[in-house]
Design a protein around this motif. Sequence first.
Motif, PDB file in Angstrom:
ATOM      1  N   LEU A 134       0.823  -1.207   0.000  1.00 49.01           N
ATOM      2  CA  LEU A 134       0.000   0.000   0.000  1.00 49.01           C
ATOM      3  C   LEU A 134       0.859   1.261   0.000  1.00 49.01           C
ATOM      4  N   PHE A 135       1.919   1.267   0.792  1.00 49.56           N
ATOM      5  CA  PHE A 135       2.771   2.461   0.834  1.00 49.56           C
ATOM      6  C   PHE A 135       3.556   2.635  -0.468  1.00 49.56           C
ATOM      7  N   LEU A 136       3.908   1.539  -1.133  1.00 51.99           N
ATOM      8  CA  LEU A 136       4.546   1.675  -2.446  1.00 51.99           C
ATOM      9  C   LEU A 136       3.569   2.275  -3.464  1.00 51.99           C
ATOM     10  N   MET A 137       2.304   1.937  -3.354  1.00 49.75           N
ATOM     11  CA  MET A 137       1.291   2.566  -4.208  1.00 49.75           C
ATOM     12  C   MET A 137       1.134   4.040  -3.842  1.00 49.75           C
ATOM     13  N   SER A 138       1.316   4.365  -2.574  1.00 52.00           N
ATOM     14  CA  SER A 138       1.293   5.755  -2.134  1.00 52.00           C
ATOM     15  C   SER A 138       2.476   6.520  -2.732  1.00 52.00           C
ATOM     16  N   LEU A 139       3.658   5.881  -2.759  1.00 56.01           N
ATOM     17  CA  LEU A 139       4.835   6.475  -3.402  1.00 56.01           C
ATOM     18  C   LEU A 139       4.548   6.744  -4.873  1.00 56.01           C
ATOM     19  N   LYS A 140       3.981   5.768  -5.553  1.00 50.04           N
ATOM     20  CA  LYS A 140       3.632   5.914  -6.968  1.00 50.04           C
ATOM     21  C   LYS A 140       2.663   7.082  -7.158  1.00 50.04           C
ATOM     22  N   ALA A 141       1.633   7.146  -6.319  1.00 52.01           N
ATOM     23  CA  ALA A 141       0.644   8.226  -6.425  1.00 52.01           C
ATOM     24  C   ALA A 141       1.281   9.585  -6.164  1.00 52.01           C
ATOM     25  N   LEU A 142       2.135   9.670  -5.160  1.00 49.94           N
ATOM     26  CA  LEU A 142       2.799  10.938  -4.847  1.00 49.94           C
ATOM     27  C   LEU A 142       3.564  11.458  -6.052  1.00 49.94           C
ATOM     28  N   ILE A 143       4.334  10.586  -6.673  1.00 47.94           N
ATOM     29  CA  ILE A 143       5.177  11.022  -7.786  1.00 47.94           C
ATOM     30  C   ILE A 143       4.353  11.284  -9.043  1.00 47.94           C
ATOM     31  N   GLU A 144       3.373  10.454  -9.316  1.00 45.17           N
ATOM     32  CA  GLU A 144       2.606  10.599 -10.559  1.00 45.17           C
ATOM     33  C   GLU A 144       1.498  11.642 -10.483  1.00 45.17           C
ATOM     34  N   THR A 145       0.945  11.860  -9.280  1.00 49.87           N
ATOM     35  CA  THR A 145      -0.188  12.797  -9.172  1.00 49.87           C
ATOM     36  C   THR A 145       0.082  13.972  -8.244  1.00 49.87           C
ATOM     37  N   GLY A 146       1.162  13.887  -7.451  1.00 51.31           N
ATOM     38  CA  GLY A 146       1.456  14.947  -6.499  1.00 51.31           C
ATOM     39  C   GLY A 146       0.830  14.732  -5.133  1.00 51.31           C
ATOM     40  N   LYS A 147       0.077  13.627  -4.948  1.00 52.31           N
ATOM     41  CA  LYS A 147      -0.568  13.377  -3.659  1.00 52.31           C
ATOM     42  C   LYS A 147      -0.474  11.898  -3.289  1.00 52.31           C
ATOM     43  N   GLY A 148       0.279  11.620  -2.229  1.00 55.16           N
ATOM     44  CA  GLY A 148       0.373  10.267  -1.704  1.00 55.16           C
ATOM     45  C   GLY A 148      -0.640  10.061  -0.594  1.00 55.16           C
ATOM     46  N   ALA A 149      -0.569   8.908   0.051  1.00 55.05           N
ATOM     47  CA  ALA A 149      -1.452   8.579   1.172  1.00 55.05           C
ATOM     48  C   ALA A 149      -0.608   8.092   2.350  1.00 55.05           C
ATOM     49  N   PRO A 150       0.211   8.995   2.930  1.00 55.82           N
ATOM     50  CA  PRO A 150       1.037   8.592   4.066  1.00 55.82           C
ATOM     51  C   PRO A 150       0.198   8.446   5.330  1.00 55.82           C
ATOM     52  N   ASP A 151       0.721   7.692   6.301  1.00 55.93           N
ATOM     53  CA  ASP A 151       0.091   7.632   7.611  1.00 55.93           C
ATOM     54  C   ASP A 151      -0.012   9.059   8.148  1.00 55.93           C
ATOM     55  N   PRO A 152      -1.113   9.506   8.685  1.00 56.00           N
ATOM     56  CA  PRO A 152      -2.295   8.768   9.095  1.00 56.00           C
ATOM     57  C   PRO A 152      -3.407   8.701   8.030  1.00 56.00           C
ATOM     58  N   HIS A 153      -3.106   9.028   6.797  1.00 52.07           N
ATOM     59  CA  HIS A 153      -4.107   9.064   5.726  1.00 52.07           C
ATOM     60  C   HIS A 153      -4.101   7.805   4.862  1.00 52.07           C
ATOM     61  N   ASP A 154      -3.371   6.777   5.286  1.00 55.86           N
ATOM     62  CA  ASP A 154      -3.253   5.533   4.526  1.00 55.86           C
ATOM     63  C   ASP A 154      -4.483   4.651   4.713  1.00 55.86           C
ATOM     64  N   VAL A 155      -4.578   3.627   3.893  1.00 50.74           N
ATOM     65  CA  VAL A 155      -5.639   2.636   4.029  1.00 50.74           C
ATOM     66  C   VAL A 155      -5.341   1.778   5.257  1.00 50.74           C
ATOM     67  N   LYS A 156      -6.283   1.671   6.139  1.00 48.10           N
ATOM     68  CA  LYS A 156      -6.139   0.839   7.324  1.00 48.10           C
ATOM     69  C   LYS A 156      -6.630  -0.560   6.967  1.00 48.10           C
ATOM     70  N   ILE A 157      -5.780  -1.562   7.171  1.00 43.83           N
ATOM     71  CA  ILE A 157      -6.101  -2.905   6.691  1.00 43.83           C
ATOM     72  C   ILE A 157      -6.588  -3.863   7.762  1.00 43.83           C
ATOM     73  N   ASP A 158      -6.336  -3.533   9.028  1.00 40.60           N
ATOM     74  CA  ASP A 158      -6.716  -4.458  10.093  1.00 40.60           C
ATOM     75  C   ASP A 158      -6.721  -3.735  11.443  1.00 40.60           C
ATOM     76  N   ASP A 159      -6.815  -4.503  12.521  1.00 41.59           N
ATOM     77  CA  ASP A 159      -6.889  -3.919  13.856  1.00 41.59           C
ATOM     78  C   ASP A 159      -5.523  -3.485  14.403  1.00 41.59           C
ATOM     79  N   TRP A 160      -4.450  -3.686  13.641  1.00 35.77           N
ATOM     80  CA  TRP A 160      -3.123  -3.278  14.088  1.00 35.77           C
ATOM     81  C   TRP A 160      -2.788  -1.855  13.707  1.00 35.77           C
ATOM     82  N   ASN A 161      -3.620  -1.243  12.883  1.00 33.69           N
ATOM     83  CA  ASN A 161      -3.351   0.151  12.518  1.00 33.69           C
ATOM     84  C   ASN A 161      -4.657   0.881  12.402  1.00 33.69           C
TER      85      ASN A 161
END
Length: 161
Positions: A134-161
């Motif tokens: 997910l964070f590698l996709m965030s890196l891709k989005a940041l570079i290609e669109t100018g907006k990534g999804a870093p924590d705390p704005h990332d996709v939460k996948i389970d009860d650990w985050n």
Amino acid sequence: MTRTGTIIDSEEITMVDILHRVGITAPAAEVYAALTTVEGLAGWWTTDTHGSGGDVGGVLRFRFGAGGFDMKVLDLDPGRRVLWEVVDGPPEWLGTHVSWDLAQAGDYTVVLFKHAGWKEAVEFTHHCSTKWALFLMSLKALIETGKGAPDPHDVKIDDWN
């Protein structure tokens, strides 16, 4: 994930690696900057990023709601490679290595990501593999669109985050 085995005193020690490949439509220099500057890293991994990622020997501190990691920069090859060692964080991460190998392939910079040296595949390894993707996709989005999804704005996948 892959396993690499080493035989020591007739016993095989198995290490687990997390591996991902992603193509980013940008020059390698842009990807490299996003992996070696505090501003770049804060744009795709966690907004709570501090330290020095542009010099070998520097330490980067990444903090998340659930904890954090300190990474020592071991190797930098501008536009080609970044290598860190985990020097503080969860026990499963200590002593592991995180690397990005970059190569130009047409319009893409191909990123070969590796989080190497896990002592065993535990449930946390599964969680981290998914989060790295997910964070590698965030890196891709940041570079290609100018907006990534870093924590705390990332996709939460389970009860650990």
